[in-house]
Scaffold this motif. Structure first.
Motif, PDB file in Angstrom:
ATOM      1  N   MET A  40      40.141  40.867  39.995  1.00 35.92           N
ATOM      2  CA  MET A  40      41.376  41.626  40.356  1.00 35.92           C
ATOM      3  C   MET A  40      41.087  41.096  42.016  1.00 35.92           C
ATOM      4  O   MET A  40      40.244  41.573  42.790  1.00 35.92           O
ATOM      5  CB  MET A  40      41.095  43.100  40.281  1.00 35.92           C
ATOM      6  N   VAL A  41      42.220  40.528  42.507  1.00 38.36           N
ATOM      7  CA  VAL A  41      42.225  40.174  43.879  1.00 38.36           C
ATOM      8  C   VAL A  41      43.450  40.944  44.691  1.00 38.36           C
ATOM      9  O   VAL A  41      44.491  41.005  44.374  1.00 38.36           O
ATOM     10  CB  VAL A  41      42.569  38.688  43.968  1.00 38.36           C
ATOM     11  N   ASN A  42      42.903  41.583  45.873  1.00 34.01           N
ATOM     12  CA  ASN A  42      43.594  42.164  46.801  1.00 34.01           C
ATOM     13  C   ASN A  42      44.519  41.125  47.506  1.00 34.01           C
ATOM     14  O   ASN A  42      44.038  39.933  48.218  1.00 34.01           O
ATOM     15  CB  ASN A  42      42.925  42.849  47.868  1.00 34.01           C
ATOM     16  N   ILE A  43      45.837  41.333  47.493  1.00 31.29           N
ATOM     17  CA  ILE A  43      46.736  40.115  48.139  1.00 31.29           C
ATOM     18  C   ILE A  43      46.494  40.016  49.335  1.00 31.29           C
ATOM     19  O   ILE A  43      46.617  39.086  50.138  1.00 31.29           O
ATOM     20  CB  ILE A  43      48.121  40.470  47.727  1.00 31.29           C
ATOM     21  N   LYS A  44      46.750  41.102  50.256  1.00 29.08           N
ATOM     22  CA  LYS A  44      46.362  41.289  51.699  1.00 29.08           C
ATOM     23  C   LYS A  44      45.104  40.548  52.123  1.00 29.08           C
ATOM     24  O   LYS A  44      45.015  39.655  52.940  1.00 29.08           O
ATOM     25  CB  LYS A  44      46.309  42.752  52.094  1.00 29.08           C
ATOM     26  N   THR A  45      43.938  40.889  51.522  1.00 27.66           N
ATOM     27  CA  THR A  45      42.705  40.290  51.925  1.00 27.66           C
ATOM     28  C   THR A  45      42.203  39.178  51.216  1.00 27.66           C
ATOM     29  O   THR A  45      41.418  38.280  51.663  1.00 27.66           O
ATOM     30  CB  THR A  45      41.607  41.274  52.083  1.00 27.66           C
ATOM     31  N   ASN A  46      42.996  38.786  50.175  1.00 25.57           N
ATOM     32  CA  ASN A  46      42.616  37.703  49.319  1.00 25.57           C
ATOM     33  C   ASN A  46      41.139  37.900  48.927  1.00 25.57           C
ATOM     34  O   ASN A  46      40.413  36.879  48.757  1.00 25.57           O
ATOM     35  CB  ASN A  46      42.915  36.533  49.863  1.00 25.57           C
ATOM     36  N   SER A  47      40.650  39.021  48.606  1.00 35.69           N
ATOM     37  CA  SER A  47      39.434  39.004  48.388  1.00 35.69           C
ATOM     38  C   SER A  47      39.238  39.517  46.675  1.00 35.69           C
ATOM     39  O   SER A  47      39.951  40.666  46.652  1.00 35.69           O
ATOM     40  CB  SER A  47      38.634  39.774  49.162  1.00 35.69           C
ATOM     41  N   ALA A  48      38.198  39.370  45.912  1.00 39.68           N
ATOM     42  CA  ALA A  48      38.201  40.155  44.618  1.00 39.68           C
ATOM     43  C   ALA A  48      37.214  41.280  44.801  1.00 39.68           C
ATOM     44  O   ALA A  48      36.119  41.275  45.474  1.00 39.68           O
ATOM     45  CB  ALA A  48      37.210  39.003  43.742  1.00 39.68           C
ATOM     46  N   GLU A  49      37.856  42.324  44.318  1.00 40.34           N
ATOM     47  CA  GLU A  49      37.365  43.690  44.204  1.00 40.34           C
ATOM     48  C   GLU A  49      36.627  44.208  43.040  1.00 40.34           C
ATOM     49  O   GLU A  49      35.722  44.697  43.085  1.00 40.34           O
ATOM     50  CB  GLU A  49      38.354  44.578  44.715  1.00 40.34           C
ATOM     51  N   LYS A  50      37.249  43.637  41.986  1.00 43.00           N
ATOM     52  CA  LYS A  50      36.628  44.072  40.580  1.00 43.00           C
ATOM     53  C   LYS A  50      36.999  43.051  39.648  1.00 43.00           C
ATOM     54  O   LYS A  50      37.654  42.296  39.678  1.00 43.00           O
ATOM     55  CB  LYS A  50      37.585  45.644  40.176  1.00 43.00           C
ATOM     56  N   PHE A  51      36.690  43.439  38.239  1.00 45.43           N
ATOM     57  CA  PHE A  51      36.973  42.490  37.143  1.00 45.43           C
ATOM     58  C   PHE A  51      37.713  43.136  36.355  1.00 45.43           C
ATOM     59  O   PHE A  51      37.232  44.552  36.026  1.00 45.43           O
ATOM     60  CB  PHE A  51      35.790  41.899  36.660  1.00 45.43           C
ATOM     61  N   VAL A  52      38.494  42.711  35.400  1.00 40.33           N
ATOM     62  CA  VAL A  52      39.432  43.307  34.443  1.00 40.33           C
ATOM     63  C   VAL A  52      39.226  42.528  33.165  1.00 40.33           C
ATOM     64  O   VAL A  52      39.287  41.355  32.905  1.00 40.33           O
ATOM     65  CB  VAL A  52      40.843  43.334  34.916  1.00 40.33           C
TER      66      VAL A  52
END
Length: 93
Positions: A40-52
């Motif tokens: 699950m990637v945050n669009i603003k920071t382009n960093s992965a935060e979780k898995f789905v």
């Protein structure tokens, strides 16, 4: 003319209820069930935060994978997207 339309509307509504009343997994019958694992990637920071984890069911293997990817996309909140999905398994439903 109005009598014909009036008689046809309830029959049409009943037919629509019968076809729409089934879920995609029920409609697939003896198809395939796919499992994908996506970040699950945050669009603003382009960093992965979780898995789905997501599952999809369809009559063919490619359609089951597509349904699983779509389910993963549907689980994303606003401002997130899926990236680097891994196909985990596919089984006969």
């Amino acid at each position: 003319m109005r009598k014909l339309l009036a008689a046809g509307v309830p029959a049409l509504a009943a037919a629509m209820l019968l076809t729409v009343g089934t879920t995609p997994s029920e409609a697939a019958g003896k198809g395939f069930r796919a499992h994908v694992h996506c970040s699950m990637v945050n669009i603003k920071t382009n960093s992965a935060e979780k898995f789905v984890d997501a599952y999809g069911t369809a009559k063919t293997k490619p359609d089951a994978w597509k349904a699983a990817y779509k389910e993963a996309n549907n689980k994303m909140p606003k401002g997130y997207r899926i990236k680097h999905c891994t196909k985990k398994e596919i089984k006969k439903a």
